[in-house]
Design a protein around this motif. Structure first.
Motif, short mmCIF file in Angstrom:
data_model
loop_
_atom_site.label_atom_id
_atom_site.label_comp_id
_atom_site.label_asym_id
_atom_site.label_seq_id
_atom_site.Cartn_x
_atom_site.Cartn_y
_atom_site.Cartn_z
N CYS A 123 -76.03 65.58 -4.92
CA CYS A 123 -75.72 64.17 -5.04
C CYS A 123 -75.60 63.54 -3.65
N GLY A 124 -75.29 62.24 -3.62
CA GLY A 124 -75.03 61.59 -2.35
C GLY A 124 -76.13 60.64 -1.92
N VAL A 125 -75.72 59.53 -1.25
CA VAL A 125 -76.70 58.58 -0.72
C VAL A 125 -77.49 59.25 0.39
N ARG A 126 -78.75 58.88 0.48
CA ARG A 126 -79.65 59.56 1.42
C ARG A 126 -79.91 58.78 2.70
N ASN A 127 -79.70 57.47 2.70
CA ASN A 127 -80.08 56.69 3.88
C ASN A 127 -79.15 55.50 4.05
N ALA A 128 -79.32 54.79 5.16
CA ALA A 128 -78.44 53.68 5.52
C ALA A 128 -78.54 52.53 4.53
N GLU A 129 -79.73 52.31 3.97
CA GLU A 129 -79.90 51.22 3.02
C GLU A 129 -79.10 51.48 1.74
N VAL A 177 -50.15 70.21 -10.15
CA VAL A 177 -50.84 69.69 -8.98
C VAL A 177 -50.84 68.17 -9.04
N ARG A 178 -50.45 67.53 -7.95
CA ARG A 178 -50.28 66.08 -7.96
C ARG A 178 -51.20 65.34 -6.99
N ARG A 179 -52.07 66.06 -6.29
CA ARG A 179 -53.11 65.40 -5.48
C ARG A 179 -54.40 66.16 -5.66
N LEU A 180 -55.45 65.46 -6.10
CA LEU A 180 -56.72 66.10 -6.40
C LEU A 180 -57.88 65.28 -5.86
N ILE A 181 -58.82 65.97 -5.21
CA ILE A 181 -60.13 65.41 -4.92
C ILE A 181 -61.09 65.98 -5.95
N MET A 182 -61.74 65.13 -6.72
CA MET A 182 -62.82 65.58 -7.59
C MET A 182 -64.10 65.37 -6.81
N ALA A 183 -64.63 66.42 -6.25
CA ALA A 183 -65.80 66.33 -5.37
C ALA A 183 -67.06 66.18 -6.22
N ASN A 184 -67.07 65.10 -6.98
CA ASN A 184 -68.14 64.85 -7.92
C ASN A 184 -68.02 63.40 -8.41
N GLN A 185 -69.08 62.92 -9.03
CA GLN A 185 -69.04 61.59 -9.61
C GLN A 185 -68.31 61.63 -10.95
N LEU A 195 -58.94 52.60 -8.85
CA LEU A 195 -59.41 53.96 -8.66
C LEU A 195 -59.81 54.18 -7.20
N GLN A 196 -59.31 55.26 -6.59
CA GLN A 196 -59.68 55.61 -5.22
C GLN A 196 -61.00 56.39 -5.24
N VAL A 197 -61.97 55.91 -4.46
CA VAL A 197 -63.28 56.55 -4.43
C VAL A 197 -63.67 56.89 -3.00
N LEU A 198 -64.50 57.93 -2.89
CA LEU A 198 -65.08 58.37 -1.62
C LEU A 198 -66.60 58.27 -1.75
N ILE A 199 -67.25 57.63 -0.79
CA ILE A 199 -68.71 57.60 -0.80
C ILE A 199 -69.24 58.97 -0.41
N CYS A 252 -62.32 60.45 -6.44
CA CYS A 252 -63.62 60.96 -6.88
C CYS A 252 -64.69 60.38 -5.97
N THR A 253 -65.92 60.87 -6.12
CA THR A 253 -67.01 60.38 -5.28
C THR A 253 -67.89 59.40 -6.05
N VAL A 254 -68.57 58.56 -5.30
CA VAL A 254 -69.58 57.67 -5.87
C VAL A 254 -70.81 57.71 -4.97
N ASP A 255 -71.99 57.55 -5.58
CA ASP A 255 -73.21 57.51 -4.77
C ASP A 255 -74.26 56.55 -5.35
N HIS A 256 -73.87 55.75 -6.36
CA HIS A 256 -74.84 54.85 -6.98
C HIS A 256 -74.12 53.59 -7.45
N THR A 257 -74.79 52.47 -7.29
CA THR A 257 -74.17 51.19 -7.67
C THR A 257 -73.92 51.09 -9.17
N ASP A 258 -74.75 51.74 -9.99
CA ASP A 258 -74.51 51.72 -11.44
C ASP A 258 -73.17 52.37 -11.77
N ASN A 259 -72.88 53.49 -11.13
CA ASN A 259 -71.62 54.19 -11.35
C ASN A 259 -70.45 53.32 -10.89
#
Length: 405
Positions: A164-170, A99-107, A151-155, A129-136
């Motif tokens: 997981c996941g950001v909860r609000n606009a801020e 497999v040569r294209r993968l989404i890791m639906a996780n941090q 690294l390609q990331v998805l919010i 992969c996903t990100v939802d926190h500035t520390d990560n």
């Protein structure tokens, strides 16, 4: 030469070319066994690919359900854009099998996991992969910058009470700014998971969440922070996939974005949880032709009839899912032949390697009879086995395919 056992706990592994190939499941295979009906697998793979194509979306099936590379190959051959997985080690198993294209639906967290992903990217993997926190974000940037990679990331957009996941606009704005200041990260789009949404207003809430995903990726694209010409917007488990496809099926998205659906359980489907979900999809979408069908069963033998109305079957929690529902008896076989349906017989208790099956006191049942059982939530059956047996319509074994959990 005797047939090798395929019990998930006996330490043996069947390889392709084993004498079990071509044997009858009912007479030439050690039971219990995890069984996949090949014709149904092929039907489900084709059905979901047609569904995604019809809605102008890409399909990246969630491979954590099966962790069976043979199924990944079938899904890719049928037109899947990529495969989705949950962990870095799962990604490594898929990458090792082509497999040569993968989404890791996780941090992506942990230096060892980052190193594993880095090696795969260097080997040619198109990875997200996903990100939802500035520390990560900061930790990822430091690691991948040190390795000279981007690294390609998805919010990830979350929901209240979800995972997981950001909860609000801020939180979203802070995360976007952190990624903007991280030269080793490339913001490629938006990811979400609607499967945690429930309650009396679930339909409306899932539709609203799909619209939020689309609105967010449009906003980010317009602001110029997305570092790709066709940003990804992705969601969809195996319960609400029609509603997410509906949200993504827009002319603007087809032309300027990459909508990706990620259902996983559909490939094997099941006999309750996702069967009921499919019935709901069919009610919402009566124009759909056909439906997903259950391909996964566990075959096991009656080992004891200790009292009237009770059969003990040589199958347990180590062999089949009992969460969220107990296994369901389907059919009984004797002397290598189908005998009758037994869907009115009820599993009442399950232990490590014993299943308690209530049967009518005058039931025609004997020691060594074989019973096919269905399960609810296929993920929790696949991960109990080192391999699955693919069978044809005559229950002859056509393939022995390994899993890599």
């Amino acid at each position: 030469m005797p047939t090798s056992s395929i019990s998930p706990t006996d330490g043996q592994t069947l390889q392709k070319g084993s004498p079990v190939l071509g044997n009858s499941l009912l007479t030439g295979v050690s039971l219990p066994a995890m069984v996949l009906h090949q014709k149904v697998l092929e039907h489900n793979i084709a059905w979901m690919q047609r569904f995604a194509d019809h809605h102008h979306a890409r399909l990246a099936p969630h491979g954590k359900t099966t962790m069976m590379p043979a199924l990944f190959r079938r899904q890719m051959e049928a037109g899947a854009w990529g495969i989705t997985l949950a962990t870095a080690t799962q990604c490594a198993a898929a990458f090792e099998h082509g497999v040569r294209r993968l989404i890791m639906a996780n941090q992506l967290v942990g230096q060892a996991n980052m190193a594993l992903v880095c090696d795969m990217i260097e080997g040619g993997l198109d990875y997200y992969c996903t990100v939802d926190h500035t520390d990560n974000v900061r930790t990822l940037n430091d690691f991948f910058e040190g390795r000279g990679q981007r690294l390609q990331v998805l919010i990830e957009l979350g929901v209240p009470g979800g995972r997981c996941g950001v909860r609000n606009a801020e939180e979203l704005a802070a995360l976007v700014e952190a990624i903007r200041q991280a030269p080793a990260l490339k913001l490629a789009g938006i990811e979400g998971y609607e499967g945690m949404i429930g309650g009396d207003s679930a339909l409306e809430d899932v539709r609203a969440y799909g619209a939020r995903l689309v609105d967010t990726v449009r906003h980010l694209h317009g602001s110029g922070v997305l570092a790709t010409p066709a940003p990804i917007v992705t969601a969809s488990g195996s319960k609400w996939f029609d509603l997410i496809a509906e949200a993504f099926d827009q002319a603007e998205l087809r032309e300027h974005y990459t909508p990706v659906l990620r259902p996983g359980c559909y490939v094997a489907h099941d006999h309750r949880l996702y069967r009921e979900a499919m019935e709901a999809v069919s009610e919402r979408r009566p124009e759909l032709e056909g439906a997903l069908e259950p391909a996964l069963e566990v075959f096991a033998q009656v080992q004891s009839l200790p009292e009237p109305g009770l059969a003990i079957v040589s199958m347990g929690k180590r062999d089949i899912s009992c969460d969220p529902d107990l296994p369901m008896a389907l059919r009984l076989y004797r002397d290598g032949q189908y005998r009758c349906d037994v869907t009115d017989w009820q599993v009442v208790h399950i232990m490590d390697q014993h299943t308690f099956l209530r049967v009518p006191e005058d039931a025609d049942i004997g020691i060594e009879d074989i019973i096919a059982f269905g399960a609810s939530h296929p993920c929790l059956t696949f991960d109990k086995w080192r391999q699955g047996l693919w069978v044809d319509e005559n229950l002859s074994v056509t393939a022995v395919e390994p899993t890599f959990f």
